[in-house]
Design a protein around this motif. Structure first.
Motif, PDB file in Angstrom:
ATOM      1  N   ARG B   3       0.832  -1.212   0.000  1.00 28.34           N
ATOM      2  CA  ARG B   3       0.000   0.000   0.000  1.00 28.34           C
ATOM      3  C   ARG B   3       0.858   1.250   0.000  1.00 28.34           C
ATOM      4  NH1 ARG B   3      -4.495  -1.073   4.549  1.00 28.34           N
ATOM      5  NH2 ARG B   3      -5.132   1.067   4.146  1.00 28.34           N
ATOM      6  N   GLU B   4       2.047   1.146   0.621  1.00 29.80           N
ATOM      7  CA  GLU B   4       2.911   2.317   0.647  1.00 29.80           C
ATOM      8  C   GLU B   4       3.384   2.665  -0.768  1.00 29.80           C
ATOM      9  OE1 GLU B   4       6.186   2.160   3.392  1.00 29.80           O
ATOM     10  OE2 GLU B   4       7.055   3.987   2.562  1.00 29.80           O
ATOM     11  N   ALA B   5       3.712   1.617  -1.553  1.00 28.49           N
ATOM     12  CA  ALA B   5       4.181   1.861  -2.918  1.00 28.49           C
ATOM     13  C   ALA B   5       3.066   2.495  -3.747  1.00 28.49           C
ATOM     14  CB  ALA B   5       4.655   0.559  -3.555  1.00 28.49           C
ATOM     15  N   VAL B   6       1.825   2.011  -3.538  1.00 24.00           N
ATOM     16  CA  VAL B   6       0.690   2.605  -4.254  1.00 24.00           C
ATOM     17  C   VAL B   6       0.541   4.069  -3.873  1.00 24.00           C
ATOM     18  CG1 VAL B   6      -1.816   2.524  -4.565  1.00 24.00           C
ATOM     19  CG2 VAL B   6      -0.515   0.391  -4.417  1.00 24.00           C
ATOM     20  N   PHE B   7       0.649   4.326  -2.561  1.00 22.51           N
ATOM     21  CA  PHE B   7       0.534   5.704  -2.077  1.00 22.51           C
ATOM     22  C   PHE B   7       1.588   6.590  -2.730  1.00 22.51           C
ATOM     23  CE2 PHE B   7       1.871   9.068   0.802  1.00 22.51           C
ATOM     24  CZ  PHE B   7       0.667   9.686   1.090  1.00 22.51           C
ATOM     25  N   ASN B   8       2.837   6.071  -2.785  1.00 23.16           N
ATOM     26  CA  ASN B   8       3.922   6.852  -3.377  1.00 23.16           C
ATOM     27  C   ASN B   8       3.619   7.186  -4.835  1.00 23.16           C
ATOM     28  OD1 ASN B   8       5.134   6.510  -0.948  1.00 23.16           O
ATOM     29  ND2 ASN B   8       6.720   5.101  -1.667  1.00 23.16           N
ATOM     30  N   LEU B   9       3.112   6.182  -5.552  1.00 21.31           N
ATOM     31  CA  LEU B   9       2.793   6.403  -6.961  1.00 21.31           C
ATOM     32  C   LEU B   9       1.694   7.451  -7.108  1.00 21.31           C
ATOM     33  CD1 LEU B   9       2.952   2.915  -8.704  1.00 21.31           C
ATOM     34  CD2 LEU B   9       4.324   4.957  -9.149  1.00 21.31           C
ATOM     35  N   ARG B 312       1.371   7.914  15.830  1.00 20.62           N
ATOM     36  CA  ARG B 312       2.714   7.592  15.386  1.00 20.62           C
ATOM     37  C   ARG B 312       2.656   7.124  13.935  1.00 20.62           C
ATOM     38  NH1 ARG B 312       5.862   6.513  19.749  1.00 20.62           N
ATOM     39  NH2 ARG B 312       7.380   7.523  18.422  1.00 20.62           N
ATOM     40  N   GLY B 313       3.619   7.560  13.122  1.00 21.17           N
ATOM     41  CA  GLY B 313       3.656   7.051  11.747  1.00 21.17           C
ATOM     42  C   GLY B 313       3.170   8.051  10.724  1.00 21.17           C
ATOM     43  N   GLY B 314       2.581   9.170  11.182  1.00 21.48           N
ATOM     44  CA  GLY B 314       2.215  10.238  10.255  1.00 21.48           C
ATOM     45  C   GLY B 314       1.178   9.845   9.223  1.00 21.48           C
ATOM     46  N   LEU B 315       1.131  10.666   8.167  1.00 26.13           N
ATOM     47  CA  LEU B 315       0.119  10.491   7.129  1.00 26.13           C
ATOM     48  C   LEU B 315       0.239   9.130   6.447  1.00 26.13           C
ATOM     49  CD1 LEU B 315      -2.106  12.061   5.628  1.00 26.13           C
ATOM     50  CD2 LEU B 315      -0.361  12.815   4.026  1.00 26.13           C
ATOM     51  N   ILE B 316       1.468   8.758   6.072  1.00 25.82           N
ATOM     52  CA  ILE B 316       1.649   7.476   5.387  1.00 25.82           C
ATOM     53  C   ILE B 316       1.310   6.325   6.326  1.00 25.82           C
ATOM     54  CG2 ILE B 316       3.308   6.005   4.189  1.00 25.82           C
ATOM     55  CD1 ILE B 316       4.697   8.415   3.170  1.00 25.82           C
ATOM     56  N   GLY B 317       1.625   6.493   7.618  1.00 30.16           N
ATOM     57  CA  GLY B 317       1.284   5.460   8.587  1.00 30.16           C
ATOM     58  C   GLY B 317      -0.219   5.257   8.659  1.00 30.16           C
ATOM     59  N   VAL B 318      -0.985   6.362   8.592  1.00 27.88           N
ATOM     60  CA  VAL B 318      -2.450   6.258   8.648  1.00 27.88           C
ATOM     61  C   VAL B 318      -2.980   5.565   7.396  1.00 27.88           C
ATOM     62  CG1 VAL B 318      -4.590   7.595   8.620  1.00 27.88           C
ATOM     63  CG2 VAL B 318      -2.721   8.278  10.125  1.00 27.88           C
TER      64      VAL B 318
END
Lengths: 306, 327
Positions: B3-9, B312-318
């Motif tokens: 999901r992080e990679a998708v978010f980055n894209l 904890r973990g910020g926006l990407i963490g959420v």
């Protein structure tokens, strides 16, 4: 360059240093006992100044203003300790930096909201206005002299509190071993709130006292905060004695540097260039002092060996 | 794909699509806003190398931002006044060419980072935070007293510097340039993370003693990370100066250093795109909350406090859930 001018500047440096000590003492105490780096300490300085200016304007009494500054800053300190700071003791320094940075934003904008963007003015009390004649024909503002005396009295009181009283014993024990003193029946939470409020009150007192010779405005705390950091880095974090020595060193270097460095450069440079170079160098002097202390002793003059 | 990679894209696609859309619908202010976000992202990506991988909480990274900005300001100032920068021992002229300015900005901010790093990395923890903050303030006051280059008032540069083959006065072209540099820095960061140096630096943050035991020197690893980090932030400073066509001592201000850290944390610590997400969020909040209330810093402060204390973990963490932890 007369001796009288030098004496006046030394007194100015002492006055600046002793006010810096009031800030630095709270910071170093809070770091020593709770292990917390508090960027919002400058906001408590500002809170003290605003409380003093508002109350002094309403009542006409400078003394009541000082009382308000102490009470207001201590109350604000206790409040943020209970609501925010308490959750940060077990966190790493990064979280502490960020949370207290957030507190600065809230305090600064909150103060701007309540008091507006224009500076307030706090007048020197009439009893302390005007110059006083010192030996050797030195004329010096009475109020600044009073600041030195008040600062020294508070410093002495603080040393007495730490060294001679029961609460001081608990504070020193808390620096060394928090579990042990909790096991001995000391209410560690209450002790922490007390230490934080004490540090806040000292910052608020400094803000109110300095507020009478400078304007009281939003953002006044942060330059002082950073100088207080330089002070405790030089003195050694956690050491009250270090904070006192560091504050006097910083105060004297800053004050004497800005007056005498341009004069010094005039001895071998053109006046305009000398003024320019001297001003640039004197604005950096305390940081150069800090760098030299760090090369010599990375943990400061009185800091524990890492 | 995680999901992080998708978010980055998605973030990357947004950074490409939004300004293009703004360009086609003739909304240059939106492009300027996006350029600001991209440049601040670049600055925070630089800091993230020291802070995210190396664990060095530098509260003085605005120094490098300011050095980069003044590198641009001084070179362009001499070019627009046709006065050489120095005549002895050899003549140095000002320049309006971006690649040259970038090179100078990177070299000088790296040198300054080397000097500050040599002194401040002798210490650690809370000393390091305070010392980097103090050095930041030193540069701030120095810039104020440096009247040859505007002192407290700063300097204006009348025409944006040029890049061969592009018209940098067109907002979307300058934006594209900044975005390419941001992507290059992110790619560099990704490579660095997997490189032997990045792994050693990561280890030096977690267990310095073991790093020492295998024969590596944590001090030198940290120093190199600090220098690389400062150089990237310096490049961002040069771009920021070009965006505003103005440099002033506020580029050195400690609030800016604090904001760089804030970008990383509200975006998500130890995430490649954390600084980007944080900076974009900050610029968006600044724009929209700033429009709603003059006192938007209060709300931003409360948000930041909430993120630090509870989220904890910020926006990407959420959004992406727990990624690879950073401890």
């Amino acid at each position: 360059m007369s001796l009288i001018l030098i004496a006046e500047q030394v007194l100015n440096g002492l006055q600046f240093g002793i006010m810096l000590f009031l800030m630095a003492a709270g910071l170093t105490l809070i770091f020593g006992v709770m292990g917390l780096i508090n960027l919002a300490h400058g906001s408590l300085y500002m809170v003290g100044a605003f409380c003093a200016a508002a109350v002094a304007a309403a009542t006409g009494s400078f003394a009541l203003g000082l009382v308000a500054a102490l009470a207001g800053a201590a109350a604000a300190g206790a409040l943020i300790e209970l609501v925010v700071i308490r959750r940060l003791y077990d966190r790493d320094h990064l979280d502490q930096v960020l949370a207290t940075f957030a507190l600065i934003l809230i305090f600064s904008e909150g103060t701007r909201w309540v008091f507006g963007s224009f500076p307030l003015y706090l007048d020197v009390p009439p009893a302390l206005a005007g110059p006083v004649a010192l030996p050797f024909g030195i004329q010096y503002p009475l109020y600044r002299l009073a600041l030195i005396v008040i600062g020294l009295v508070v410093a002495a009181g603080l040393f007495w509190l730490i060294a001679r009283t029961r609460i001081g014993v608990q504070i020193r024990a808390g620096e060394n071993d928090r579990e042990m003193i909790a096991a001995l029946g000391v209410d560690i939470d209450r002790l922490y709130t007390f230490v934080f409020a004490l540090g806040a009150a000292l910052a608020g007192l400094a803000g109110a006292l300095v507020g009478a010779i400078q304007s009281v405005q939003v953002g006044m705390g942060e330059p002082v905060l950073i100088l207080a950091f330089v002070t405790i880095v030089i003195g050694g974090i956690g050491s009250i004695k270090g904070a006192l020595i560091g504050a006097l060193l910083v105060g004297l270097t800053e004050t004497l540097g800005s007056v005498f460095l341009p004069e010094l450069f005039k001895l071998f440079m053109a006046p305009a260039a000398a003024t320019q170079t001297g001003a640039s160098l004197s604005s950096m002097a305390i940081y150069i002092l800090m760098a030299m202390v760090l090369i010599w002793r990375p943990t400061g003059l009185f800091g524990a060996r890492a | 794909m995680s999901r992080e990679a998708v978010f980055n894209l998605v973030v990357l696609a947004g950074l490409v699509a939004l300004p293009l859309y703004a360009h086609l619908s003739d909304a240059p202010f939106t492009i300027t806003l996006a350029t600001r976000a991209v440049i601040l992202s670049l600055a925070a990506v630089g800091l993230n190398i020291a802070l995210g991988i190396g664990g060095l909480v530098s509260l003085g990274h605005a120094v490098f931002f300011g050095v980069g900005g003044y590198a641009m300001g001084i070179l362009a100032f001499h070019a627009q006044t046709y006065a050489p920068l120095m005549e002895w021992p050899f003549v140095v002229e000002g320049t309006k060419s971006m690649p040259v300015i970038w090179l100078v900005a990177v070299v000088f901010s790296a040198l300054v980072a080397l000097g500050i790093g040599l002194l401040s990395l002798r210490t650690s923890g809370v000393y390091f935070i305070m010392i980097t903050l103090a050095f930041g303030q030193m540069f701030y006051y120095f810039a104020i007293s440096w009247s040859a280059y505007g002192g407290e008032d700063g300097m204006s540069i009348y025409v944006r510097n040029g890049f061969p083959g592009l018209n940098t006065l067109v907002p979307v072209q300058f934006y594209g340039l900044c975005l390419v540099l941001l992507c290059a820095a992110l790619a560099f960061n990704a490579v660095l993370l997997r490189s032997p140096f990045g792994l050693a630096l990561n280890a030096a943050r977690q267990v310095p003693d073991r790093v020492r035991a295998v024969g590596l020197d944590p001090f030198r690893l940290r120093l190199l990370a600090f220098v690389i980090s400062g150089a990237i932030t310096g490049l961002a400073g040069a771009l920021f100066a070009d965006l505003n066509r103005f440099v002033s001592p506020t580029m050195f201000s400690w609030q800016l250093s604090g904001e760089f850290i804030v970008f990383i944390i509200i975006g998500g610590t130890a995430r490649l795109f954390g600084p980007v997400a944080g900076a974009v969020l900050f610029v968006a909040l600044e724009h929209f909350l700033g429009g709603v209330s003059d006192y938007w810093h209060i709300w931003f402060g409360l948000l930041l406090l909430g993120v630090v204390l509870f989220g904890r973990g910020g926006l990407i963490g959420v959004i992406a859930g727990r990624g690879r932890g950073h401890d």
